[in-house]
Design an enzyme around this catalytic site. Structure first.
Site, PDB file in Angstrom:
ATOM      1  N   ARG A 263       0.880  -1.183   0.000  1.00  0.00           N
ATOM      2  CA  ARG A 263       0.000   0.000   0.000  1.00  0.00           C
ATOM      3  C   ARG A 263       0.909   1.221   0.000  1.00  0.00           C
ATOM      4  O   ARG A 263       1.710   1.408   0.925  1.00  0.00           O
ATOM      5  CB  ARG A 263      -0.917  -0.020   1.226  1.00  0.00           C
ATOM      6  CG  ARG A 263      -1.698   1.267   1.393  1.00  0.00           C
ATOM      7  CD  ARG A 263      -2.833   1.157   2.386  1.00  0.00           C
ATOM      8  NE  ARG A 263      -3.943   0.393   1.849  1.00  0.00           N
ATOM      9  CZ  ARG A 263      -5.215   0.510   2.259  1.00  0.00           C
ATOM     10  NH1 ARG A 263      -5.524   1.361   3.224  1.00  0.00           N
ATOM     11  NH2 ARG A 263      -6.170  -0.213   1.720  1.00  0.00           N
TER      12      ARG A 263
ATOM     13  N   HIS B  44      -7.189   0.858  -6.634  1.00  0.00           N
ATOM     14  CA  HIS B  44      -7.433  -0.033  -5.488  1.00  0.00           C
ATOM     15  C   HIS B  44      -8.113  -1.295  -6.034  1.00  0.00           C
ATOM     16  O   HIS B  44      -9.292  -1.553  -5.795  1.00  0.00           O
ATOM     17  CB  HIS B  44      -8.318   0.692  -4.471  1.00  0.00           C
ATOM     18  CG  HIS B  44      -8.332   0.077  -3.109  1.00  0.00           C
ATOM     19  ND1 HIS B  44      -7.566  -1.017  -2.774  1.00  0.00           N
ATOM     20  CD2 HIS B  44      -9.032   0.408  -1.984  1.00  0.00           C
ATOM     21  CE1 HIS B  44      -7.787  -1.329  -1.499  1.00  0.00           C
ATOM     22  NE2 HIS B  44      -8.673  -0.477  -1.010  1.00  0.00           N
TER      23      HIS B  44
ATOM     24  N   GLN C 189     -10.054  -3.866  -3.843  1.00  0.00           N
ATOM     25  CA  GLN C 189     -11.362  -3.372  -3.440  1.00  0.00           C
ATOM     26  C   GLN C 189     -12.402  -3.670  -4.529  1.00  0.00           C
ATOM     27  O   GLN C 189     -13.517  -4.114  -4.235  1.00  0.00           O
ATOM     28  CB  GLN C 189     -11.279  -1.855  -3.194  1.00  0.00           C
ATOM     29  CG  GLN C 189     -12.584  -1.214  -2.771  1.00  0.00           C
ATOM     30  CD  GLN C 189     -13.035  -1.665  -1.393  1.00  0.00           C
ATOM     31  OE1 GLN C 189     -12.282  -1.561  -0.437  1.00  0.00           O
ATOM     32  NE2 GLN C 189     -14.249  -2.169  -1.295  1.00  0.00           N
TER      33      GLN C 189
ATOM     34  N   ASP D  72     -17.064   7.127  -1.826  1.00  0.00           N
ATOM     35  CA  ASP D  72     -15.834   6.995  -1.032  1.00  0.00           C
ATOM     36  C   ASP D  72     -15.553   8.378  -0.442  1.00  0.00           C
ATOM     37  O   ASP D  72     -16.196   9.369  -0.823  1.00  0.00           O
ATOM     38  CB  ASP D  72     -14.682   6.521  -1.940  1.00  0.00           C
ATOM     39  CG  ASP D  72     -13.355   6.349  -1.198  1.00  0.00           C
ATOM     40  OD1 ASP D  72     -13.364   6.219   0.046  1.00  0.00           O
ATOM     41  OD2 ASP D  72     -12.303   6.345  -1.881  1.00  0.00           O
TER      42      ASP D  72
ATOM     43  N   CYS E  10     -16.502   1.724   0.291  1.00  0.00           N
ATOM     44  CA  CYS E  10     -15.341   0.875   0.568  1.00  0.00           C
ATOM     45  C   CYS E  10     -14.940   0.914   2.041  1.00  0.00           C
ATOM     46  O   CYS E  10     -14.268   0.016   2.512  1.00  0.00           O
ATOM     47  CB  CYS E  10     -14.175   1.300  -0.316  1.00  0.00           C
ATOM     48  SG  CYS E  10     -13.716   3.033  -0.090  1.00  0.00           S
TER      49      CYS E  10
ATOM     50  N   ARG F 185     -13.877  -8.632   1.020  1.00  0.00           N
ATOM     51  CA  ARG F 185     -12.443  -8.398   0.845  1.00  0.00           C
ATOM     52  C   ARG F 185     -11.668  -9.677   1.164  1.00  0.00           C
ATOM     53  O   ARG F 185     -10.706 -10.033   0.498  1.00  0.00           O
ATOM     54  CB  ARG F 185     -11.958  -7.249   1.752  1.00  0.00           C
ATOM     55  CG  ARG F 185     -12.618  -5.896   1.529  1.00  0.00           C
ATOM     56  CD  ARG F 185     -12.260  -5.294   0.183  1.00  0.00           C
ATOM     57  NE  ARG F 185     -10.828  -5.208  -0.021  1.00  0.00           N
ATOM     58  CZ  ARG F 185     -10.034  -4.246   0.469  1.00  0.00           C
ATOM     59  NH1 ARG F 185     -10.557  -3.251   1.161  1.00  0.00           N
ATOM     60  NH2 ARG F 185      -8.734  -4.250   0.235  1.00  0.00           N
TER      61      ARG F 185
HETATM   62  N1   CP Z   1     -11.411  -0.174   2.025  1.00  0.00           N
HETATM   63  C1   CP Z   1     -10.157  -0.284   2.497  1.00  0.00           C
HETATM   64  O1   CP Z   1      -9.207  -0.496   1.752  1.00  0.00           O
HETATM   65  O2   CP Z   1     -10.070  -0.161   3.854  1.00  0.00           O
HETATM   66  P1   CP Z   1      -8.719  -0.030   4.681  1.00  0.00           P
HETATM   67  O3   CP Z   1      -8.116   1.299   4.345  1.00  0.00           O
HETATM   68  O4   CP Z   1      -9.180  -0.113   6.117  1.00  0.00           O
HETATM   69  O5   CP Z   1      -7.808  -1.159   4.312  1.00  0.00           O
HETATM   70  N1  NVA Z   2      -9.736   6.742  -1.473  1.00  0.00           N
HETATM   71  C1  NVA Z   2      -9.398   6.316  -0.138  1.00  0.00           C
HETATM   72  C2  NVA Z   2      -9.681   4.854   0.019  1.00  0.00           C
HETATM   73  C3  NVA Z   2      -9.408   4.279   1.368  1.00  0.00           C
HETATM   74  C4  NVA Z   2      -9.700   2.818   1.438  1.00  0.00           C
HETATM   75  C5  NVA Z   2      -7.948   6.625   0.142  1.00  0.00           C
HETATM   76  O1  NVA Z   2      -7.104   6.426  -0.747  1.00  0.00           O
HETATM   77  O2  NVA Z   2      -7.640   7.104   1.231  1.00  0.00           O
END
Ligand code: CP
Ligand code: NVA
Length: 310
Positions: A106, A133, A136, A227, A267, A295
């Site tokens: 990430r 993502h 997701q 989101d 999400c 997930r």
């Molecule tokens: N939706 C999602 O990716 O959640 P987290 O940021 O908690 O992993």
């Molecule tokens: N768009 C958000 C998604 C978190 C799961 C971010 O990148 O922070």
């Protein structure tokens, strides 16, 4: 094991475009079987989690998926590794590739994921970047399939920021023959290359619409999705964005425009009262917690597909 798309073995999953529409369908079908418990593969491998941003769902679902497969997980928090001291990605990747079987990352830059893939020599999974993502989106489509069965020809509407989650949802829908409408404030549209990619997958089969009109976008939709208005790394913009994004809230008024059987997804994590109302997230049409559960199943399917079952 026939249900496992062996063609993903040894590959990486940095974006939806790393797989074909048939492979996407195969992953969704495997995820459904894993959820139903009709398949119980084992995969005694080691997953590394290198997360430079916070995470609850992705971190825990990958960890539990690997444990349930009989594998193991190492948390490579950048703060307790040499990553935060600036060790070059090329070096970290080559070293990790000699210990681990698979790496979920990430981070901010999509290009860093590509570098990890090139230098590690092991499958690399995008666990969220600023651009995409894709994990997701697997769970999102699984949730849509659970609600409607056949999903080709349905319409999915995303309201809010044209961000990583919107990008992967849009491309995944297009690959699955689902019509997709993305409604954002002017200036916050999805990345033009991602839109082109989605349109290319959709072809003549389905429609990809980018608009600034959330009400028109929600008409007769089968799924409404949103989101956060400011993603991780955009915290400084959060206050300024609130007024601009207010007309794009997923609320009961918007939901009334959708198909009566429409489902509501987010999400998570959510800012209730901002991009989504309490009523929408807690209402009878919400599938937000099924989506979060998925997930686990979708990523377990992905891990088994990339690594192969024992
Ligand atoms: N939706 C999602 O990716 O959640 P987290 O940021 O908690 O992993
Ligand atoms: N768009 C958000 C998604 C978190 C799961 C971010 O990148 O922070």
């Amino acid at each position: 094991m026939d249900a496992i798309p062996a063609q993903l073995k040894g590959r990486s999953f940095l974006s939806l475009s790393d797989i074909t529409p048939d492979e996407l369908q195969a992953l969704l079908s495997l995820a459904a079987q894993l959820k139903a418990g009709t398949l119980k593969p084992t995969c005694n491998k080691v997953l590394g989690l290198l997360f430079s941003k916070a995470s609850t769902r992705t971190r825990v679902s990958f960890t539990v998926a690997m444990y349930q497969l009989g594998g193991q997980v190492i948390d490579l928090n950048p703060m307790v590794t040499q990553v935060s001291r600036g060790e070059p990605i090329e070096d970290t990747a080559r070293v990790l590739g000699r210990y681990l079987d698979v790496l979920a990352i990430r981070t901010f830059e999509q290009a860093d994921l590509e570098t990890f893939k090139r230098y590690s020599g092991i499958p690399v999974i995008n666990a969220l970047s600023d651009l995409a993502h894709p994990c997701q989106a697997l769970a999102d489509l699984q949730t849509l399939q659970e609600a409607f069965g056949e999903i080709a020809g349905l319409t999915v509407t995303y309201v809010g920021d044209g961000n990583n989650v919107a990008h992967s949802l849009m491309v995944a829908c297009a690959m699955a023959g689902v019509n997709v409408r993305i409604a954002t404030p002017p200036g916050y549209e999805p990345n033009a290359q991602m839109v082109e990619q989605a349109k290319a997958w959709a072809g003549e089969r389905s429609e990809v619409v980018v608009t600034t009109d959330p009400i028109a976008a929600a008409q007769a939709a089968h799924m409404l999705y949103t989101d956060v208005w400011a993603s991780m790394g955009q915290e400084d913009e959060a206050e300024a964005r609130k007024a601009l994004f207010a007309p794009y809230q997923l609320n009961e008024t918007l939901l009334a425009k959708a198909d009566p059987a429409a489902i509501v997804l987010h999400c998570l994590p959510a800012h209730r009262g901002e991009e989504i109302t309490d009523g929408a997230i807690e209402g009878s049409q919400s599938r937000v917690f099924d989506q979060a559960e998925n997930r686990l199943h979708a990523q377990k399917a992905l891990l088994v597909s990339l690594l192969g079952a024992d």
